[in-house]
Structures are given as structure tokens and as C-alpha cells.
Design an enzyme around this catalytic site. Structure first.
Site, PDB file in Angstrom:
ATOM      1  N   GLY A  98       0.818  -1.207   0.000  1.00 12.09           N
ATOM      2  CA  GLY A  98       0.000   0.000   0.000  1.00 12.09           C
ATOM      3  C   GLY A  98       0.854   1.259   0.000  1.00 12.09           C
ATOM      4  O   GLY A  98       0.502   2.264  -0.637  1.00 12.09           O
ATOM      5  N   ASP A  99       1.976   1.218   0.707  1.00  8.21           N
ATOM      6  CA  ASP A  99       2.881   2.376   0.739  1.00  8.21           C
ATOM      7  C   ASP A  99       3.436   2.630  -0.664  1.00  8.21           C
ATOM      8  O   ASP A  99       3.591   3.784  -1.090  1.00  8.21           O
ATOM      9  CB  ASP A  99       4.040   2.137   1.718  1.00  8.21           C
ATOM     10  CG  ASP A  99       3.558   1.720   3.096  1.00  8.21           C
ATOM     11  OD1 ASP A  99       2.386   1.990   3.417  1.00  8.21           O
ATOM     12  OD2 ASP A  99       4.343   1.107   3.841  1.00  8.21           O
TER      13      ASP A  99
HETATM   14  N1  LIG Z   1      -0.908 -10.585  -3.682  1.00  7.80           N
HETATM   15  C1  LIG Z   1      -0.899  -9.554  -4.527  1.00  7.80           C
HETATM   16  N2  LIG Z   1      -0.786  -9.765  -5.863  1.00  7.80           N
HETATM   17  C2  LIG Z   1      -0.783  -8.731  -6.739  1.00  7.80           C
HETATM   18  N3  LIG Z   1      -0.882  -7.448  -6.363  1.00  7.80           N
HETATM   19  C3  LIG Z   1      -1.004  -7.174  -5.054  1.00  7.80           C
HETATM   20  C4  LIG Z   1      -1.023  -8.199  -4.066  1.00  7.80           C
HETATM   21  N4  LIG Z   1      -1.129  -7.613  -2.851  1.00  7.80           N
HETATM   22  C5  LIG Z   1      -1.176  -6.279  -3.077  1.00  7.80           C
HETATM   23  N5  LIG Z   1      -1.104  -6.007  -4.403  1.00  7.80           N
HETATM   24  C6  LIG Z   1      -1.107  -4.695  -5.044  1.00  7.80           C
HETATM   25  O1  LIG Z   1      -0.785  -3.717  -4.070  1.00  7.80           O
HETATM   26  C7  LIG Z   1      -1.863  -2.779  -3.918  1.00  7.80           C
HETATM   27  C8  LIG Z   1      -1.974  -2.348  -2.469  1.00  7.80           C
HETATM   28  O2  LIG Z   1      -2.145  -3.504  -1.669  1.00  7.80           O
HETATM   29  P1  LIG Z   1      -3.057  -3.548  -0.354  1.00  7.80           P
HETATM   30  O3  LIG Z   1      -4.458  -3.263  -0.690  1.00  7.80           O
HETATM   31  O4  LIG Z   1      -2.758  -4.840   0.306  1.00  7.80           O
HETATM   32  O5  LIG Z   1      -2.479  -2.311   0.475  1.00  7.80           O
HETATM   33  P2  LIG Z   1      -2.455  -2.055   2.056  1.00  7.80           P
HETATM   34  O6  LIG Z   1      -3.442  -2.949   2.734  1.00  7.80           O
HETATM   35  O7  LIG Z   1      -2.582  -0.606   2.245  1.00  7.80           O
HETATM   36  O8  LIG Z   1      -0.957  -2.510   2.413  1.00  7.80           O
HETATM   37  P3  LIG Z   1       0.079  -1.957   3.500  1.00  7.80           P
HETATM   38  O9  LIG Z   1      -0.577  -0.855   4.263  1.00  7.80           O
HETATM   39  O10 LIG Z   1       0.398  -3.141   4.330  1.00  7.80           O
HETATM   40  O11 LIG Z   1       1.273  -1.498   2.732  1.00  7.80           O
HETATM   41  C9  LIG Z   1      -3.084  -3.486  -4.468  1.00  7.80           C
HETATM   42  O12 LIG Z   1      -4.057  -2.568  -4.944  1.00  7.80           O
HETATM   43  C10 LIG Z   1      -2.489  -4.348  -5.588  1.00  7.80           C
HETATM   44  O13 LIG Z   1      -2.329  -3.589  -6.767  1.00  7.80           O
HETATM   45 MG   LIG Z   2      -1.914   0.494   3.857  1.00 11.83          MG
END
Ligand SMILES: Nc1ncnc2c1ncn2[C@@H]1O[C@H](COP(=O)(O)OP(=O)(O)OP(=O)(O)O)[C@@H](O)[C@H]1O
Ligand SMILES: [Mg+2]
Length: 318
Positions: free
Chosen positions: A255-256
Site C-alpha cells: 500500500g505504501d
Molecule cells: N498478492 C498480490 N498480488 C498482486 N498485487 C497485489 C497483491 N497484494 C497487493 N497487491 C497490489 O498492491 C496494492 C496495495 O495492496 P493492499 O491493498 O494490500 O495495500 P495495504 O493494505 O494498504 O498494504 P500496506 O498498508 O500493508 O502497505 C493493491 O491494490 C495491488 O495492486
Molecule cells: Mg496500507
């Protein structure tokens, strides 16, 4: 264009590799490593890799700043962290590669006093003189007012600066209820549900929720959904970006990386379709390696090409 990242509750990550370890037992570990962490620190690192001019500020414990200083130095990020007495919290990650399991132990962090928060305000005011974008990222430190991001956002907006916010829980809830919303928001779907206190089931629900935030002054809302991708919404358009399947090394910082990609794409004035591609390519770059680092530009471009981006009003529900 200059970007400042603000990390109020950083963590020094201690990753311990202990294959087959058992809780309550005496275990042997294979190795351990300390890494500078915290969302704003990660964003600073990703943006520096993307070639942007970045300053990192926030609150850092004076007793153990070395890893942070080394990372910022290596990446060419200006260090404007305020040192507070005590040690930055340690986030322990115990990795068991046999069981393919990671156990996290997160400590609460240093409690800043009024003097520290005022020093932070002073630093932000000074940075607002010549920095265009401010990325407020991560949790608030213990004891900080829950509307601290609301106050910082209002002040930075009043100074004519662009604000991006990535936080969770009560801090996000307060930010979404405020009069002046940040320009850019990147909640994940769980964070958004909690903050809005709504059960967002379908993509149409999500789109409607994002549009309420746009109606109240946000310019770009990106709701990320892990491997399902992300929904990006502006006043004019909405797109769904689905990532390809990739070999994941670590999803920490996905997400970052996406937030960094959004900030970078905005600086390049990309269309929403291209912003979705670029932001997703940053995430794919991050999860296919360990640590908050981007791959080379060719690899990023190749990832960007593999992202399926379509108008969200016509996108298939999954
Ligand atoms: N297993 C995966 N395979 C492919 N793309 C992924 C995967 N996990 C995350 N992504 C990509 O990363 C983006 C952000 O991931 P996510 O929604 O998990 O963010 P987050 O929950 O804010 O993560 P964090 O705060 O832990 O960094 C997603 O929109 C997707 O494009
Ligand atoms: Mg996040």
C-alpha cells in the site's frame, strides 16, 4: 517538485528468522536484521527510488536513529526528523519459512509531549515554504490527539500545499469527517469500511463511498484491495486496476508503494488510467522484492503494461 513525508510513529523493524519455532519453548533462530520502517519512511524510500526530491520528517527516538539515518542517506532523502528522547519502538517480526508464517509483535511507540508536537508544527511550516506535496502516513503516536492529521491537513491546505493521507482506525475516521479533506486518500478496503462505519460489499458500494469523499473535497481516492487491485476515483472518472499474478516475496509495504505511485503519477500529470497503471506497477515492484525498494524502470514499465485498467462504471463485479 518537492515532496515531504511525515511519519509520526515510525518503527525499527526487527525481523528474526526462526524456522519451526514454538511459542513458550526455547528456540534457535537462524538470523536477525534491523530495518528502518514506518509508512512515511517507506514512501520516502520509494519516491527517492523514483527519482523525486524528498524530505522525511516526523518524530524519531534519539537513542536508536542509526538505521533511519543510514537509509535516508543511502537514498538521498533529506532528514528533517525531530529527535525525541527515548528509543523508536521496535516492531518484531518472527519469520518461520518452514511453516510459511510470520508473527508480528508491535509495540506502541514513544509518547510525544506538547513541545515535540509544536516542534513538528514548526518543521512543517518551514517545509511548506518550498515543498509542494505532503504525505501523512501511518498511525498516530500514543497520546497524540486523534484529530492531529485533521489539524495538520487544514494547516497545510491553508498554506496552499497538496496533502496525501494514508492512515487507519480512529485517525482516518476523524480525517474523513473533517471539513477539509486531504487531496489524496489511499485507504485499503478494511480501513475505509471501519472509517465510514459502512459495510461496503459490492464494487458499486465502494464507488459510491469513494464518490462521497470526492464530493466533500478529496481530489483522488484510491481504495486498495490487495490482490484484487484498486479502485481509483476522481470527480471526472473512476477506474478499476487489476494486477497480474506475480510471485510475491513480501506484501509488506504494498500500500505504501501504491501511495508513492499515486504521488509520482500526479507529479507527472498522468491520466487516471495511466495513474492506475503506474501506481499498481509500484506495488508490484514492491511485493516482488523484500524491503521498500523499487525495481529498475524497465521492470516497472513491464509491470505497468500487465495491469488491467478499465472504467469502473462498466467493470465486471468479482
Ligand atoms: N498478492 C498480490 N498480488 C498482486 N498485487 C497485489 C497483491 N497484494 C497487493 N497487491 C497490489 O498492491 C496494492 C496495495 O495492496 P493492499 O491493498 O494490500 O495495500 P495495504 O493494505 O494498504 O498494504 P500496506 O498498508 O500493508 O502497505 C493493491 O491494490 C495491488 O495492486
Ligand atoms: Mg496500507
Amino acid at each position: 517538485m518537492k515532496v515531504a513525508t511525515v511519519t509520526l510513529n515510525p518503527a525499527l523493524d526487527l525481523t528474526i528468522r526462526a524456522d519451526g519455532w514454538r511459542q513458550g519453548d526455547v528456540n534457535t533462530a537462524q538470523g536477525a536484521q534491523f530495518d528502518a520502517g514506518g509508512k512515511g519512511v517507506n514512501v520516502a524510500s520509494f519516491l527517492a527510488d523514483a527519482g523525486m526530491t524528498v524530505t522525511a520528517t516526523g518524530l524519531l527516538g534519539a537513542d536508536n536513529p542509526e538505521r533511519f539515518e543510514a537509509l535516508l542517506r543511502d537514498k538521498g532523502v533529506r532528514d528533517a526528523f525531530i529527535r525525541v528522547p527515548g528509543a523508536t519502538r521496535i516492531g518484531v517480526k518472527v519469520v518461520d519459512e518452514l511453516a510459511q508464517e510470520t508473527t508480528d509483535l508491535n509495540l506502541p511507540g514513544l509518547t510525544p509531549n506538547n513541545e515535540h508536537l509544536q516542534a513538528l508544527q514548526g518543521t512543517l511550516d518551514a517545509l511548506a515554504e518550498d515543498h509542494d506535496v505532503f504525505v501523512l502516513a501511518g498511525s498516530l503516536p500514543p497520546g497524540a490527539p486523534q484529530d492531529l492529521y485533521v489539524q495538520l491537513t487544514a494547516r497545510l491546505r491553508a498554506a496552499g500545499r497538496t496533502v496525501a493521507l494514508d492512515t487507519s482506525g480512529a485517525a482516518l475516521r476523524a480525517a474523513l469527517q473533517a471539513g477539509a479533506l486531504p487531496h489524496l486518500l489511499k485507504p485499503n478496503i478494511h480501513e475505509l469500511k471501519f472509517a465510514l462505519d459502512r459495510n461496503l460489499v459490492s464494487d458499486a458500494d465502494l464507488l459510491a463511498a469513494a464518490r462521497t469523499l470526492i464530493a466533500r473535497g478529496a481530489e483522488l481516492v484510491a481504495v486498495s484491495m490487495g490482490e484484487r487491485g484498486a479502485l481509483l476515483v476522481t470527480a471526472a472518472e473512476a477506474v478499476m486496476a487489476r494486477p497480474p499474478r506475480v510471485a510475491v516475496k513480501s506484501t509488506v509495504g504494498a500500500g505504501d508503494a501504491m501511495l508513492s505511485g499515486l504521488v509520482n503519477a500526479r507529479a507527472r500529470a498522468l491520466t487516471l488510467h495511466d495513474t492506475a497503471r503506474a501506481a499498481t506497477s509500484f506495488s508490484l515492484g514492491a511485493i516482488t522484492r523484500v524491503g521498500a525498494h523499487l525495481p529498475d524502470p524497465e521492470t516497472l514499465t513491464a509491470f505497468a503494461r500487465q495491469v488491467d485498467v478499465r472504467n469502473a462504471d462498466h467493470a465486471q463485479e468479482v
